[in-house]
Design a protein around this motif. Structure first.
Motif, mmCIF file in Angstrom:
data_model
loop_
_atom_site.group_PDB
_atom_site.id
_atom_site.type_symbol
_atom_site.label_atom_id
_atom_site.label_comp_id
_atom_site.label_asym_id
_atom_site.label_seq_id
_atom_site.Cartn_x
_atom_site.Cartn_y
_atom_site.Cartn_z
ATOM 1 N N ALA A 245 17.368 -27.839 8.934
ATOM 2 C CA ALA A 245 16.999 -27.983 10.342
ATOM 3 C C ALA A 245 17.514 -26.803 11.154
ATOM 4 O O ALA A 245 16.812 -26.259 12.016
ATOM 5 C CB ALA A 245 17.549 -29.296 10.899
ATOM 6 N N ALA A 246 18.753 -26.393 10.891
ATOM 7 C CA ALA A 246 19.315 -25.243 11.599
ATOM 8 C C ALA A 246 18.549 -23.967 11.261
ATOM 9 O O ALA A 246 18.286 -23.129 12.145
ATOM 10 C CB ALA A 246 20.794 -25.086 11.241
ATOM 11 N N ALA A 247 18.174 -23.807 9.989
ATOM 12 C CA ALA A 247 17.437 -22.610 9.567
ATOM 13 C C ALA A 247 16.065 -22.544 10.226
ATOM 14 O O ALA A 247 15.582 -21.462 10.588
ATOM 15 C CB ALA A 247 17.295 -22.598 8.049
ATOM 16 N N VAL A 248 15.419 -23.708 10.392
ATOM 17 C CA VAL A 248 14.105 -23.748 11.020
ATOM 18 C C VAL A 248 14.209 -23.503 12.521
ATOM 19 O O VAL A 248 13.370 -22.823 13.124
ATOM 20 C CB VAL A 248 13.424 -25.111 10.757
ATOM 21 C CG1 VAL A 248 12.138 -25.245 11.561
ATOM 22 C CG2 VAL A 248 13.117 -25.262 9.275
ATOM 23 N N ALA A 249 15.254 -24.049 13.145
ATOM 24 C CA ALA A 249 15.410 -23.923 14.599
ATOM 25 C C ALA A 249 15.882 -22.539 15.020
ATOM 26 O O ALA A 249 15.583 -22.090 16.128
ATOM 27 C CB ALA A 249 16.381 -24.980 15.108
ATOM 28 N N LEU A 250 16.622 -21.859 14.146
ATOM 29 C CA LEU A 250 17.234 -20.583 14.517
ATOM 30 C C LEU A 250 16.222 -19.528 14.994
ATOM 31 O O LEU A 250 16.462 -18.881 16.027
ATOM 32 C CB LEU A 250 18.049 -20.049 13.340
ATOM 33 C CG LEU A 250 18.820 -18.749 13.595
ATOM 34 C CD1 LEU A 250 19.807 -18.956 14.742
ATOM 35 C CD2 LEU A 250 19.553 -18.298 12.337
ATOM 36 N N PRO A 251 15.100 -19.306 14.294
ATOM 37 C CA PRO A 251 14.152 -18.296 14.785
ATOM 38 C C PRO A 251 13.612 -18.613 16.175
ATOM 39 O O PRO A 251 13.479 -17.710 17.010
ATOM 40 C CB PRO A 251 13.029 -18.333 13.734
ATOM 41 C CG PRO A 251 13.679 -18.858 12.508
ATOM 42 C CD PRO A 251 14.676 -19.854 12.987
ATOM 43 N N ALA A 252 13.297 -19.887 16.437
ATOM 44 C CA ALA A 252 12.784 -20.258 17.757
ATOM 45 C C ALA A 252 13.832 -20.025 18.834
ATOM 46 O O ALA A 252 13.527 -19.553 19.935
ATOM 47 C CB ALA A 252 12.341 -21.712 17.753
ATOM 48 N N VAL A 253 15.082 -20.347 18.520
ATOM 49 C CA VAL A 253 16.168 -20.104 19.478
ATOM 50 C C VAL A 253 16.332 -18.603 19.706
ATOM 51 O O VAL A 253 16.496 -18.147 20.852
ATOM 52 C CB VAL A 253 17.481 -20.718 18.952
ATOM 53 C CG1 VAL A 253 18.653 -20.321 19.854
ATOM 54 C CG2 VAL A 253 17.365 -22.238 18.879
ATOM 55 N N ALA A 254 16.264 -17.837 18.619
ATOM 56 C CA ALA A 254 16.408 -16.384 18.747
ATOM 57 C C ALA A 254 15.299 -15.791 19.602
ATOM 58 O O ALA A 254 15.540 -14.881 20.416
ATOM 59 C CB ALA A 254 16.406 -15.747 17.352
ATOM 60 N N VAL A 255 14.087 -16.280 19.447
ATOM 61 C CA VAL A 255 12.964 -15.793 20.246
ATOM 62 C C VAL A 255 13.219 -16.012 21.735
ATOM 63 O O VAL A 255 12.991 -15.125 22.563
ATOM 64 C CB VAL A 255 11.660 -16.490 19.802
ATOM 65 C CG1 VAL A 255 10.569 -16.288 20.839
ATOM 66 C CG2 VAL A 255 11.195 -15.941 18.464
ATOM 67 N N HIS A 256 13.697 -17.191 22.085
ATOM 68 C CA HIS A 256 13.962 -17.484 23.492
ATOM 69 C C HIS A 256 15.117 -16.629 24.030
ATOM 70 O O HIS A 256 15.063 -16.157 25.178
ATOM 71 C CB HIS A 256 14.277 -18.969 23.665
ATOM 72 C CG HIS A 256 13.060 -19.835 23.697
ATOM 73 N ND1 HIS A 256 12.404 -20.224 22.562
ATOM 74 C CD2 HIS A 256 12.365 -20.363 24.746
ATOM 75 C CE1 HIS A 256 11.370 -20.982 22.888
ATOM 76 N NE2 HIS A 256 11.316 -21.081 24.209
#
Length: 271
Positions: A245-256
């Protein structure tokens, strides 16, 4: 499946489905602000292109997850047909449906209202004690809503099929679920020998709707636990699900984060 594993699995499924939209959000907002007249220029901007690549990568596991869920939903028609061609039977406190087949087949299917199905071969060959042991095992799956959890687990496995260790996590959690159902049957009064014989006699429900069967997962360890109850259960998968879950969420968080930095810094992107 433990409560922690179930919670982590739900979080993973939600993050998996929301991640592509979250990654795409700042790009859409920027392109909307830039206007259609500048669309061709903005789309080739390195940062926008990078965001789009991240979005596409986020779509891969989400697409695999959604495809697995869709295929499982198609099994509803199969389940309806099987229900129509089976007969409802009541054995003590155990309701089930029996369908004609020579093999010993025992499984539970149905998402909202799970139903236990037995073949006529299972009724003939298991005997009263073995039949009761098998029904107790399936009753555990009904009470714990294991059909739903197994569906989510398999869908996550399909979505992350490119992760080398995900197959082992899915197998371990599946095995744990079956072992817990075995323990439930023993606590319910089934003799270990009767459950052992039922598992050995049963065959996998080939072509059955998405569900949980008596012979799912690693049979050797399950049979070993029936002979040696002190054999430990497989480890819980909650930590593995949390990592994914953290690995999947990390790119979206990084984009923001990058988008906000660009909007508040010297870059003209996302101004």
């Amino acid at each position: 499946m433990s409560r922690g594993s179930r919670l982590a699995l739900i979080v993973l499924a939600v993050v998996l489905l929301l991640a592509p939209a979250a990654a795409l959000h700042p790009v859409v907002m920027h392109l909307y602000a830039a206007g259609l007249s500048n669309l061709s220029i903005e789309l080739v901007h390195p940062m926008v292109s990078g965001f789009l690549v991240i979005t596409v990568l986020s779509l891969l596991p989400a697409a695999g997850f959604a495809l697995a869920m869709f295929r499982a939903m198609r099994g509803v028609a199969h389940l309806r047909a099987l229900t129509q061609h089976s007969e409802r039977v009541q054995l003590g406190e155990f309701p089930y449906r029996v369908f004609p087949a020579d093999d010993v087949v025992v499984f539970t299917a149905g998402l909202l209202r799970p139903i236990t199905f037995l073949s006529t071969g299972a009724e003939r060959k298991l005997g009263p004690a073995g039949l009761r042991a098998a029904l107790l095992h399936e009753q555990a799956h009904q009470h714990r809503q294991d059909v739903v959890w197994r569906l989510l687990l398999k869908a996550v496995g399909r979505g992350f099929a490119f992760v080398p260790w995900i197959a082992d996590v899915v197998e371990a959690e599946t095995l744990r679920t079956e072992c817990e159902a075995d323990d439930y049957a023993i606590r319910g009064g089934a003799r270990r020998l009767d459950l052992f014989d039922a598992i050995v006699a049963a065959s996998a429900p080939v072509g059955s709707p998405a569900g949980v069967g008596l012979t799912d997962s690693n049979l050797e360890l399950r049979l070993l636990r029936l002979v040696h109850p002190e054999t430990p259960l497989p480890g819980r998968a909650a930590k593995s699900f949390a990592v994914l879950a953290a690995a999947v969420a990390l790119p979206a968080v990084a984009v923001h984060v990058i988008a906000i930095a660009a909007a508040t810094g010297t870059s003209h992107l996302l101004m």
